[in-house]
Write an enzyme that holds these catalytic residues in place. Structure first.
Site, PDB file in Angstrom:
ATOM      1  CE  LYS A  49     -20.865 -15.678   7.452  1.00 16.72           C
ATOM      2  NZ  LYS A  49     -21.066 -14.780   8.580  1.00 16.72           N
TER       3      LYS A  49
ATOM      4  N   GLY B 271     -13.635  -3.712   0.024  1.00 17.57           N
ATOM      5  CA  GLY B 271     -14.973  -3.223   0.374  1.00 17.57           C
ATOM      6  C   GLY B 271     -15.400  -2.068  -0.517  1.00 17.57           C
TER       7      GLY B 271
ATOM      8  NE  ARG C  77      -4.079  -1.816   2.037  1.00 20.91           N
ATOM      9  CZ  ARG C  77      -4.845  -2.326   2.974  1.00 20.91           C
ATOM     10  NH1 ARG C  77      -4.551  -2.122   4.245  1.00 20.91           N
ATOM     11  NH2 ARG C  77      -5.908  -3.029   2.665  1.00 20.91           N
TER      12      ARG C  77
ATOM     13  N   GLY D 110     -10.384  -8.847  -0.674  1.00 24.17           N
ATOM     14  CA  GLY D 110      -9.226  -9.322   0.088  1.00 24.17           C
ATOM     15  C   GLY D 110      -8.718 -10.696  -0.281  1.00 24.17           C
TER      16      GLY D 110
HETATM   17  P1  AMP Z   1     -15.043 -13.918   1.871  1.00 21.06           P
HETATM   18  O1  AMP Z   1     -14.338 -13.012   2.823  1.00 21.06           O
HETATM   19  O2  AMP Z   1     -16.516 -14.005   2.056  1.00 21.06           O
HETATM   20  O3  AMP Z   1     -14.627 -13.663   0.441  1.00 21.06           O
HETATM   21  O4  AMP Z   1     -14.550 -15.394   2.240  1.00 21.06           O
HETATM   22  C1  AMP Z   1     -13.228 -15.826   2.090  1.00 21.06           C
HETATM   23  C2  AMP Z   1     -13.057 -17.067   2.901  1.00 21.06           C
HETATM   24  O5  AMP Z   1     -13.964 -18.056   2.481  1.00 21.06           O
HETATM   25  C3  AMP Z   1     -11.674 -17.688   2.789  1.00 21.06           C
HETATM   26  O6  AMP Z   1     -11.017 -17.529   4.010  1.00 21.06           O
HETATM   27  C4  AMP Z   1     -11.956 -19.131   2.474  1.00 21.06           C
HETATM   28  O7  AMP Z   1     -11.195 -20.016   3.251  1.00 21.06           O
HETATM   29  C5  AMP Z   1     -13.406 -19.297   2.825  1.00 21.06           C
HETATM   30  N1  AMP Z   1     -14.022 -20.391   2.074  1.00 21.06           N
HETATM   31  C6  AMP Z   1     -13.974 -20.619   0.753  1.00 21.06           C
HETATM   32  N2  AMP Z   1     -14.610 -21.744   0.424  1.00 21.06           N
HETATM   33  C7  AMP Z   1     -15.082 -22.278   1.563  1.00 21.06           C
HETATM   34  C8  AMP Z   1     -15.819 -23.452   1.880  1.00 21.06           C
HETATM   35  N3  AMP Z   1     -16.186 -24.303   0.932  1.00 21.06           N
HETATM   36  N4  AMP Z   1     -16.139 -23.673   3.165  1.00 21.06           N
HETATM   37  C9  AMP Z   1     -15.750 -22.803   4.113  1.00 21.06           C
HETATM   38  N5  AMP Z   1     -15.059 -21.669   3.891  1.00 21.06           N
HETATM   39  C10 AMP Z   1     -14.718 -21.408   2.628  1.00 21.06           C
END
Ligand code: AMP
Length: 396
Positions: free
Chosen positions: A198, A377, A35, A354
């Site tokens: 999520k 974000g 950064r 991220g």
């Molecule tokens: P996000 O911040 O919502 O983009 O989520 C990223 C995180 O989702 C990463 O740390 C991944 O390890 C997790 N992730 C990806 N696929 C899966 C899965 N099938 N089950 C649980 N966590 C997951």
């Protein structure tokens, strides 16, 4: 239109909001200076014009007032070396000492202010605090894309004190130019690849992209809410039970809009959430109880890559699996490589958020995609069509 390049900073004191929120180790050494490095061209342009620079940033999340571990003084040495000059430091971002140092600043000199978030007025967007900061410079430059979605004193409120002299820096200009390529100058087919944990964090972006993309590709933990909603057995995989209806509605909307909505067909499943878990392949719609999907399987990889390689515009946000664990990273790596292949064949690829940025860096593919957005974000909110305070305040 005033651009950063055609503005002359000669004899001006430029107050720049940078994003120097870098990770430090327990000895206060910077562990990733990306950064800071990104802001160097903005700083140099001002110095080369014959101006001086006042840098302001936040670092971490201090709770109440100053904390040693969040002091920006830990950045002085790195900055001084990088810019080949002695960077001055004000141990309070407002008040007499900062004011005096700013008044004495000569062309070619740089002053770094202490962490803005040592004052709660910063995140509250306090006008009086913004005015005090504003009094330090002649021109305001916002180059902190990562905080552009926040209406903080230094990222938005301050701009009103520089009605004629407010600009975006190079980082901001670049981010907006590149994100606009997937919003308004789209070459088709346009594929959005979404993953991560999520659905809830991605639903707005899916809605926003609904009338823009040709293909949605869904992976990561979020896919299981869709698969469950369609009647699949997902075992112990991640689920947001309150979003089953939203998931079905989303699939329906995509169908009506004639958008392809690709979900995985096979998954790498594990008997616990651990790199050491037993693992095997399963149909994504038929995962046994006691098992959870932690990555997309090889058939899915091929199917997704096929779509990606035919695309001309690609947006990627969120990993396809738990890529932090080597046993469950293959899907994310495969998709990252499909994106770089498509890019080599002329597609425009934007990676942001991220964890997809972390994945691109992990596989050393940063230079093989068209653009990596630094503000997760902020990028998502911009694509979602929201007015970002940090952008609006400059454009107004
Ligand atoms: P996000 O911040 O919502 O983009 O989520 C990223 C995180 O989702 C990463 O740390 C991944 O390890 C997790 N992730 C990806 N696929 C899966 C899965 N099938 N089950 C649980 N966590 C997951």
């Amino acid at each position: 239109m005033k651009t950063f390049d055609n503005y002359s900073f000669k004899d001006k004191k430029a107050l720049i909001r940078v994003d120097f929120n870098v990770p430090l180790n327990d000895k206060y050494k910077i562990t990733d200076a990306t950064r800071i490095n990104a802001a160097i061209p903005t700083i140099k342009k001002i110095l080369d014009d014959g101006g001086s620079v006042i840098l302001m940033s936040h670092l971490g999340r201090p709770k109440q007032g100053p904390e040693e571990k969040f002091s920006l003084k830990h950045l002085i040495n790195y900055l001084s070396e990088k810019l080949n000059t002695n960077v001055k430091f004000a141990d309070d971002c407002i008040g007499d000492s900062a004011k005096n140092l700013a008044v004495d600043l000569k062309p070619g000199e740089i002053l770094l202010l202490e962490n803005l978030r040592f004052y709660e007025e910063e995140t509250k967007g306090d006008e009086d605090f913004a005015k005090k900061l504003a009094s330090l410079g002649d021109v305001y430059v916002n180059d902190a894309f990562g905080t552009a979605h926040r209406a903080h004193a230094s990222t938005a409120v301050i701009a009103k004190f520089f009605p004629e002299n407010k600009l975006f820096g190079y980082i901001m200009e670049n981010e907006l130019k590149n994100i606009n390529k997937v919003l308004s100058e789209v070459k088709r087919p346009f594929t959005a690849i979404l993953g991560g944990a999520k659905v809830s964090g991605k639903i707005e972006i899916i809605n926003q992209l609904m009338n823009k993309v040709d293909n949605f590709i869904i992976g990561g933990g979020m896919m299981f809410t869709f698969i469950k909603a369609m009647g699949g057995n997902i075992g112990n995989s991640l689920i947001e039970a309150d979003l089953l209806k939203v998931a079905i509605d989303t699939i329906e909307k995509a169908k009506e809009a004639r958008i392809n909505f690709y979900l995985p067909v096979d998954s790498v499943i594990a008997n616990k959430f651990s790199n050491e878990a037993d693992k095997k392949l399963a149909n994504s719609y038929d995962i046994p109880d006691g098992w959870m999907g932690l990555d997309i399987g090889p058939k899915t990889c091929k199917k997704f890559a096929d779509v990606i390689e035919k695309s001309k515009t690609i947006l990627w946000n969120g990993p396809m699996g738990v890529f932090e664990m080597p046993n469950f990273e293959a899907g994310t790596k495969y998709i990252a490589e499909a994106i770089t292949d498509a890019t080599q064949n002329g597609a425009f690829s934007l990676v942001g958020g991220g964890d997809s940025v972390a994945a691109i860096n992990k596989y050393n593919l940063k230079n093989k995609v068209s653009y990596v957005s630094t503000g997760g974000g902020a990028m998502l909110e911009y694509i979602e069509g929201k007015e970002l305070p940090g952008i609006l305040s400059i454009k107004d």
